[in-house]
Design a protein around this motif. Structure first.
Motif, PDB file in Angstrom:
ATOM      1  N   LEU A  62       0.834  -1.206   0.000  1.00  0.00           N
ATOM      2  CA  LEU A  62       0.000   0.000   0.000  1.00  0.00           C
ATOM      3  C   LEU A  62       0.872   1.260   0.000  1.00  0.00           C
ATOM      4  O   LEU A  62       0.548   2.249  -0.665  1.00  0.00           O
ATOM      5  N   ILE A  99      -1.028   4.868  -0.978  1.00  0.00           N
ATOM      6  CA  ILE A  99      -2.369   4.844  -0.374  1.00  0.00           C
ATOM      7  C   ILE A  99      -2.285   5.328   1.076  1.00  0.00           C
ATOM      8  O   ILE A  99      -1.429   4.868   1.836  1.00  0.00           O
ATOM      9  N   ALA A 126      -6.939   3.335   2.579  1.00  0.00           N
ATOM     10  CA  ALA A 126      -6.724   1.891   2.722  1.00  0.00           C
ATOM     11  C   ALA A 126      -7.953   1.205   3.284  1.00  0.00           C
ATOM     12  O   ALA A 126      -8.296   0.090   2.893  1.00  0.00           O
TER      13      ALA A 126
END
Ligand code: ATP
Ligand code: MG
Length: 432
Positions: A270, A275, A280
């Motif tokens: 991620l 993100i 997330a």
């Protein structure tokens, strides 16, 4: 049960599992049916990889298998699969079958039982997964699975386009095997992915995530992700997959994280996608993560976002307090995970804390005896009583302050000190 059927030796399987599975195969043979080990276990043994489970394929019809063994679970009896329990071990025993009518690119609408093991092998996805072995060690390898393993190639059984069109998940499995085994993908198989990739949108995220988990926890996640991007599959899932391959440092850092710590590996992915913790939350929901794993990943990301390096001229004590606050806000587990993540990122030159800082934070974390409200020597009710006040939102805030101060070592963790500090805070607030 040693008798006329001498069994092969399994070097990479648990000996007890191998022995019990041989009992299953022998019993089927003794009843006059054909039976073989098949699929992943045959492949893994040949490759010298650890064998995790042992599947059996047989000419016996599912009802017959059920009647032969005393303990069975009719797991997927319509599709021919029966789980046979054998002295604490369990094995999936599946009748030779062929499948047809994959109208939705994922489920066969028809299953037919067949008489030849080769027919059963033909429905399997890749040559290396389409091999069977008999009790005496004989091989049934009609599509050259061993030769492909020797050449380190993943190849579809039959026409790749048709096979991917039948079940689109196979495209992801193909990339998973290429990445985990370090194999290349046969040209026709790769072209098959490129031509059929749009059908991936039919596949449940649950199944894709489980293949992805294997890519991420394998030895070469970066390669798996690259193949995923190059094939164009990444843009064709039900849920978004924002990795485009720009930030490879976070992905390379996965190699510094033990495979069983998959939460940290997902967090790195991620991070590589840019993100935020907030984004997330929704993304991981769409990827059908369990609440537990989603929360763990989000906490790690949130801690990562809140972490600030020690400022120039800042006193060590103040840096320590800031760290303690972070640990309390996001939890000790997230803090430990984040330190590991930073250590791994140091090796790829993308860390936000240097190794010496990590060591210091780690030391502070280990010294930290008080990590959550339940470690405080006083409860909310006890506080209310001693303050002679009625509960309200202020109580949570007060407890939070007490927690921070005790954890930082500014006040002692005993009732008396806590009540004294609570009174001081209350008077101060009321004076405002
Ligand atoms: P793993 O090591 O992850 O268990 P595996 O190949 O054993 O890999 P399984 O999902 O356990 O994967 O499947 C067992 C066998 O079933 C495979 O080896 C393959 O022969 C067959 N198979 C599994 N999924 C598919 C599929 N989508 N299409 C065709 N055959 C499949
Ligand atoms: Mg398997």
């Amino acid at each position: 049960m040693a008798d006329m059927f001498n069994s092969i030796r399994w070097s990479n399987a648990d000996p007890d599992m191998a022995e019990r599975s041989a009992d299953v195969v022998r019993t089927l043979l003794r009843h006059g049916h054909e039976a073989y080990w098949v699929g992943g276990c045959v492949r893994d043994e040949y490759m010298g990889r650890r064998v995790n489970d042992m599947d059996i394929t047989t000419s016996a019809l599912p009802e017959v298998t059920c009647s032969i063994f005393p303990k069975v679970i009719p797991t997927g009896i319509k599709h021919g699969t029966v789980t046979v329990l054998m002295e604490g071990q369990s094995f999936e025993v599946t009748t030779y079958r062929v499948e047809s009518g994959y109208e939705d690119h994922r489920h066969p609408t028809e299953v037919a039982f067949v008489e030849e093991v080769t027919e059963d092998l033909r429905r399997r996805d890749f040559t290396m997964n389409a091999m069977a072995r008999g009790i005496d060690g004989s091989w049934v390898d009609p599509f050259g699975g061993r030769a492909d393993i020797d050449r380190q190639v993943i190849r579809c059984v039959g026409d790749a386009r048709l096979r991917f069109r039948e079940d689109a998940l196979r495209m992801v499995r193909c990339i998973r095997f290429a990445s985990v085994f370090g194999f290349s993908i046969a040209v026709h198989t790769w072209r098959g992915i490129l031509s059929e990739r749009d059908t991936l949108s039919w596949i449940a995220m649950e199944r894709i995530r489980s293949e992805f988990e294997k890519i991420l926890t394998g030895p070469a996640p970066l390669r798996g992700l690259e193949l995923f991007v190059r094939s164009g599959l990444y843009a064709r899932m039900k849920a978004p997959f924002p990795y485009t391959g720009h930030d490879t440092k976070a992905i390379e850092a996965m190699n510094g994280i033990k495979p069983e710590h998959s939460t940290i590996r997902w967090t790195l992915l991620l991070l590589a996608c840019g993100i935020s913790a907030q984004e997330a939350e929704e993304l991981l929901r769409s990827w059908t993560f369990s609440n537990k794993q989603r929360e763990a990943i989000v906490k790690l990301l949130a801690l990562h976002e809140s972490y600030r390096q020690k400022k120039e001229g800042e006193a060590t004590e103040s840096a320590r307090h800031r760290w303690v606050k972070l640990v309390l806000a996001h939890g000790a587990e997230a803090a430990q995970g984040w330190l590991q993540l930073q250590k791994a990122l140091n090796h790829t030159g993308a860390a936000s804390a240097s190794l010496s800082v990590i060591e210091q934070l780690d030391g502070w974390l280990r010294e930290l005896r008080i990590r959550s409200l339940k470690d405080l020597a006083i409860t909310g009710n006890e506080l209310l009583e001693s303050l002679d006040k009625r509960g309200g939102p202020w109580l949570g805030a007060l407890l939070g302050q007490l927690l921070e101060k005790t954890a930082a070592g500014l006040i002692n963790n005993d009732k008396e000190s806590l009540i004294e500090e609570a009174k001081r805070v209350v008077i101060q607030n009321e004076g405002l």
